[in-house]
Write a protein that holds these residues in place. Structure first.
Motif, PDB file in Angstrom:
ATOM      1  N   GLY A 107      -8.162  14.507  34.808  1.00 54.22           N
ATOM      2  CA  GLY A 107      -9.207  15.521  34.981  1.00 54.22           C
ATOM      3  C   GLY A 107      -9.489  15.807  36.444  1.00 54.22           C
ATOM      4  N   MET A 108      -9.519  14.736  37.250  1.00 52.00           N
ATOM      5  CA  MET A 108      -9.799  14.895  38.681  1.00 52.00           C
ATOM      6  C   MET A 108      -8.617  15.575  39.395  1.00 52.00           C
ATOM      7  SD  MET A 108     -12.423  14.424  40.537  1.00 52.00           S
ATOM      8  CE  MET A 108     -13.508  13.026  40.505  1.00 52.00           C
ATOM      9  N   ILE A 109      -7.396  15.265  38.965  1.00 48.15           N
ATOM     10  CA  ILE A 109      -6.218  15.943  39.540  1.00 48.15           C
ATOM     11  C   ILE A 109      -6.293  17.437  39.223  1.00 48.15           C
ATOM     12  CG2 ILE A 109      -3.689  16.198  39.369  1.00 48.15           C
ATOM     13  CD1 ILE A 109      -3.589  13.124  38.817  1.00 48.15           C
ATOM     14  N   GLN A 110      -6.634  17.740  37.975  1.00 48.80           N
ATOM     15  CA  GLN A 110      -6.755  19.137  37.529  1.00 48.80           C
ATOM     16  C   GLN A 110      -7.806  19.884  38.361  1.00 48.80           C
ATOM     17  OE1 GLN A 110      -5.175  20.900  34.949  1.00 48.80           O
ATOM     18  NE2 GLN A 110      -6.376  22.654  35.603  1.00 48.80           N
ATOM     19  N   LEU A 111      -8.939  19.239  38.599  1.00 47.59           N
ATOM     20  CA  LEU A 111     -10.009  19.863  39.395  1.00 47.59           C
ATOM     21  C   LEU A 111      -9.527  20.129  40.828  1.00 47.59           C
ATOM     22  CD1 LEU A 111     -12.912  20.816  39.886  1.00 47.59           C
ATOM     23  CD2 LEU A 111     -13.588  18.420  40.215  1.00 47.59           C
ATOM     24  N   THR A 112      -8.865  19.146  41.418  1.00 44.41           N
ATOM     25  CA  THR A 112      -8.345  19.287  42.792  1.00 44.41           C
ATOM     26  C   THR A 112      -7.357  20.442  42.863  1.00 44.41           C
ATOM     27  OG1 THR A 112      -8.554  16.883  43.003  1.00 44.41           O
ATOM     28  CG2 THR A 112      -7.277  17.994  44.692  1.00 44.41           C
ATOM     29  N   GLU A 113      -6.466  20.524  41.885  1.00 44.00           N
ATOM     30  CA  GLU A 113      -5.469  21.605  41.880  1.00 44.00           C
ATOM     31  C   GLU A 113      -6.116  22.974  41.689  1.00 44.00           C
ATOM     32  OE1 GLU A 113      -2.761  20.254  38.835  1.00 44.00           O
ATOM     33  OE2 GLU A 113      -1.458  19.277  40.319  1.00 44.00           O
ATOM     34  N   ARG A 164      -8.672  22.544  53.851  1.00 42.36           N
ATOM     35  CA  ARG A 164      -8.344  22.037  52.505  1.00 42.36           C
ATOM     36  C   ARG A 164      -7.204  21.018  52.511  1.00 42.36           C
ATOM     37  NH1 ARG A 164      -8.875  26.753  47.961  1.00 42.36           N
ATOM     38  NH2 ARG A 164     -10.915  27.533  48.552  1.00 42.36           N
ATOM     39  N   GLU A 165      -6.599  20.807  53.670  1.00 39.66           N
ATOM     40  CA  GLU A 165      -5.455  19.886  53.747  1.00 39.66           C
ATOM     41  C   GLU A 165      -5.758  18.506  53.144  1.00 39.66           C
ATOM     42  OE1 GLU A 165      -1.719  19.444  53.909  1.00 39.66           O
ATOM     43  OE2 GLU A 165      -2.584  21.321  54.616  1.00 39.66           O
ATOM     44  N   PRO A 166      -6.962  17.933  53.413  1.00 41.80           N
ATOM     45  CA  PRO A 166      -7.267  16.624  52.800  1.00 41.80           C
ATOM     46  C   PRO A 166      -7.187  16.641  51.269  1.00 41.80           C
ATOM     47  CG  PRO A 166      -8.870  17.116  54.512  1.00 41.80           C
ATOM     48  CD  PRO A 166      -8.041  18.347  54.333  1.00 41.80           C
ATOM     49  N   LEU A 167      -7.436  17.819  50.659  1.00 41.00           N
ATOM     50  CA  LEU A 167      -7.342  17.927  49.196  1.00 41.00           C
ATOM     51  C   LEU A 167      -5.895  17.759  48.720  1.00 41.00           C
ATOM     52  CD1 LEU A 167      -9.720  20.857  48.143  1.00 41.00           C
ATOM     53  CD2 LEU A 167     -10.091  18.413  47.874  1.00 41.00           C
ATOM     54  N   ARG A 168      -4.946  18.240  49.550  1.00 41.31           N
ATOM     55  CA  ARG A 168      -3.533  18.063  49.183  1.00 41.31           C
ATOM     56  C   ARG A 168      -3.172  16.579  49.230  1.00 41.31           C
ATOM     57  NH1 ARG A 168      -2.537  23.455  49.514  1.00 41.31           N
ATOM     58  NH2 ARG A 168      -3.500  24.366  51.337  1.00 41.31           N
ATOM     59  N   ASP A 169      -3.675  15.890  50.253  1.00 43.78           N
ATOM     60  CA  ASP A 169      -3.425  14.436  50.354  1.00 43.78           C
ATOM     61  C   ASP A 169      -4.089  13.706  49.185  1.00 43.78           C
ATOM     62  OD1 ASP A 169      -2.156  14.980  52.724  1.00 43.78           O
ATOM     63  OD2 ASP A 169      -3.901  14.516  53.990  1.00 43.78           O
ATOM     64  N   LEU A 170      -5.288  14.177  48.812  1.00 44.68           N
ATOM     65  CA  LEU A 170      -6.014  13.568  47.691  1.00 44.68           C
ATOM     66  C   LEU A 170      -5.199  13.703  46.403  1.00 44.68           C
ATOM     67  CD1 LEU A 170      -8.581  12.365  46.327  1.00 44.68           C
ATOM     68  CD2 LEU A 170      -9.449  14.699  46.131  1.00 44.68           C
ATOM     69  N   ARG A 171      -4.639  14.891  46.198  1.00 47.60           N
ATOM     70  CA  ARG A 171      -3.845  15.126  44.986  1.00 47.60           C
ATOM     71  C   ARG A 171      -2.664  14.151  44.912  1.00 47.60           C
ATOM     72  NH1 ARG A 171      -1.536  21.096  44.184  1.00 47.60           N
ATOM     73  NH2 ARG A 171      -0.620  20.578  46.186  1.00 47.60           N
ATOM     74  N   VAL A 172      -1.996  13.927  46.010  1.00 51.72           N
ATOM     75  CA  VAL A 172      -0.868  12.980  46.065  1.00 51.72           C
ATOM     76  C   VAL A 172      -1.353  11.570  45.724  1.00 51.72           C
ATOM     77  CG1 VAL A 172       0.829  11.891  47.602  1.00 51.72           C
ATOM     78  CG2 VAL A 172       0.442  14.362  47.733  1.00 51.72           C
ATOM     79  N   ILE A 178      -9.134  23.865  42.652  1.00 50.79           N
ATOM     80  CA  ILE A 178      -9.780  24.245  43.923  1.00 50.79           C
ATOM     81  C   ILE A 178      -8.722  24.721  44.919  1.00 50.79           C
ATOM     82  CG2 ILE A 178     -11.067  23.364  45.927  1.00 50.79           C
ATOM     83  CD1 ILE A 178     -12.529  21.461  43.911  1.00 50.79           C
ATOM     84  N   LEU A 179      -7.583  24.008  44.957  1.00 48.10           N
ATOM     85  CA  LEU A 179      -6.528  24.377  45.908  1.00 48.10           C
ATOM     86  C   LEU A 179      -5.921  25.747  45.596  1.00 48.10           C
ATOM     87  CD1 LEU A 179      -4.657  20.978  46.379  1.00 48.10           C
ATOM     88  CD2 LEU A 179      -5.696  22.327  48.200  1.00 48.10           C
ATOM     89  N   SER A 180      -5.878  26.111  44.316  1.00 49.43           N
ATOM     90  CA  SER A 180      -5.236  27.388  43.971  1.00 49.43           C
ATOM     91  C   SER A 180      -6.222  28.553  43.884  1.00 49.43           C
ATOM     92  CB  SER A 180      -4.495  27.242  42.632  1.00 49.43           C
ATOM     93  OG  SER A 180      -5.419  26.921  41.611  1.00 49.43           O
ATOM     94  N   ALA A 181      -7.533  28.246  43.987  1.00 44.88           N
ATOM     95  CA  ALA A 181      -8.547  29.314  43.868  1.00 44.88           C
ATOM     96  C   ALA A 181      -8.695  30.071  45.185  1.00 44.88           C
ATOM     97  CB  ALA A 181      -9.882  28.703  43.472  1.00 44.88           C
ATOM     98  N   PRO A 182      -9.116  31.348  45.105  1.00 51.30           N
ATOM     99  CA  PRO A 182      -9.397  32.100  46.345  1.00 51.30           C
ATOM    100  C   PRO A 182     -10.533  31.423  47.112  1.00 51.30           C
ATOM    101  CG  PRO A 182      -9.512  33.512  44.393  1.00 51.30           C
ATOM    102  CD  PRO A 182      -9.427  32.112  43.911  1.00 51.30           C
ATOM    103  N   LEU A 183     -10.550  31.607  48.415  1.00 46.43           N
ATOM    104  CA  LEU A 183     -11.587  30.972  49.236  1.00 46.43           C
ATOM    105  C   LEU A 183     -12.969  31.514  48.886  1.00 46.43           C
ATOM    106  CD1 LEU A 183      -9.675  31.173  52.632  1.00 46.43           C
ATOM    107  CD2 LEU A 183      -9.919  29.180  51.171  1.00 46.43           C
TER     108      LEU A 183
END
Length: 349
Positions: free
Chosen positions: A128-134, A18-26, A136-141
């Motif tokens: 909206g896309m930032i919210q979606l990314t966040e 999921r690391e790329p998602l953190r970069d995406l959020r930034v 996914i990052l905070s949801a259980p696997l």
């Protein structure tokens, strides 16, 4: 059955994936900041409005599709690999960059009001896309949460808005005026309701036997207050009539063919935007216990805004000679009510 060590290793791998998602959020946050603050770029090519709308519609559509792909990839087993996550994140980032790029094509010369509406719609898609990314990052696997479904739907909704956006500055200003009119209508109805409800609640009790006086006068209007209220309501009704009439002439005669016409419409939208907050301030000061001086000041502010709106309307292309009669009539109505308010509050100065 997996050992604790194996489960820990799987979780660690999933977090890494999921690391790329953190970069995406930034990256998305950086785009959002630029859209909020940025100025349009100077294009060497001549600007074509139809081409702009086609391109914007296309980028919003692609963004909606990318949101779906991203959400599906994290909706359950099997776990998305780091490579797939990287590819998905790149696609989302490219889609959002395309949305922002097309927004930047729209020059200020097409109208400040139009540009603000397009910017708000663009901002909503990126948020909206930032919210979606966040989410996914905070949801259980390996699970699809209710929050993720809502966030995905939020991006779809924001992307669909592009079809409802006004297509030029005339339509944008008409839309802005219509919104203002709705707010003023609501404030007027609320005040009319309060006046009916706000009779003296203690009028049928001469005095309280134990306390020796009638109830709390802070909860109702005195006779003097009601005289003043009548003229304040006249001013609020003039606000509604003014917006209704201006909206009518903008729809009937407004054009966005020349820089002068576009600028005149923006000036009109700018000053008309001040009507609803001024109506709200006046309405709030009208509730008991009434400070008559505050009412007078708020009424004077609203009267000043209304007269500016009428003046700007009269000198713009939306007001042919055949429409000047109502401008004059409403200017007279504003003055009449304001003079009465001044007379009623003279003793407060």
């Amino acid at each position: 059955m997996a050992t604790v060590a194996e489960r820990g290793e799987a979780a660690s791998g999933a977090m890494e994936a999921r690391e790329p998602l953190r970069d995406l959020r930034v990256a998305l946050r950086a785009v959002l900041a630029r859209v909020r603050e940025g100025e349009p770029g100077e294009s060497r090519e001549p600007f074509e409005l139809p081409r702009f709308w086609d391109a914007l519609g296309q980028t919003f559509k692609v963004t909606s599709q990318e949101a779906t792909k991203l959400s599906l990839a994290f909706s359950g087993p099997p776990l998305t690999s780091a490579e797939d996550c990287r590819k998905l994140s790149e696609d989302v980032q490219n889609a959002i960059l395309a949305v922002a790029t097309v927004y930047y094509w729209l020059p200020k010369g097409q109208g400040i009001t139009l540009r603000k509406m397009v910017r708000d719609a663009t901002t909503e898609v990126v948020e909206g896309m930032i919210q979606l990314t966040e989410t996914i990052l905070s949801a259980p696997l390996e699970s699809l949460s209710q929050e993720q479904l809502i966030s995905t739907g939020g991006v779809w909704e924001a992307c669909e808005q592009v079809s409802n956006l006004p297509r030029d500055n005339q339509a944008a200003v008409a839309s802005a005026l219509s919104t203002c009119l709705g707010v003023v209508k609501d404030a007027l109805e609320e005040m009319e309701h309060a006046l009916v409800e706000g009779q003296d609640p203690y009028s049928d009790i001469m005095e309280d036997e134990e306390l020796g006086f009638r109830g709390n006068r802070d909860t109702y209007w005195s006779e003097a207050d009601r005289k003043l209220l009548s003229s304040c309501m006249g001013l609020m009704k003039a606000s509604k009539a003014c917006l209704k009439k201006v909206l009518g002439v903008v729809k009937a005669y407004g054009k966005a063919d020349s820089p002068e016409q576009i600028a005149q419409l923006d000036d009109l939208a700018d000053i008309a935007n001040e009507i609803s907050p001024s109506v709200d301030e006046l309405a709030l000061s009208m509730y008991p216990p009434m400070n008559q001086l505050a009412v007078r000041l708020n009424a004077a502010k609203l009267a000043s805004v209304l007269k500016k709106v009428l003046e700007i309307t009269k000198t713009s292309h939306v007001c042919p000679p055949s429409e000047e009669g109502w401008v004059q009539f409403l200017t007279g109505a504003v003055d009449h009510n304001m003079n009465k308010i001044k007379n009623f509050t003279q003793g407060q100065l």
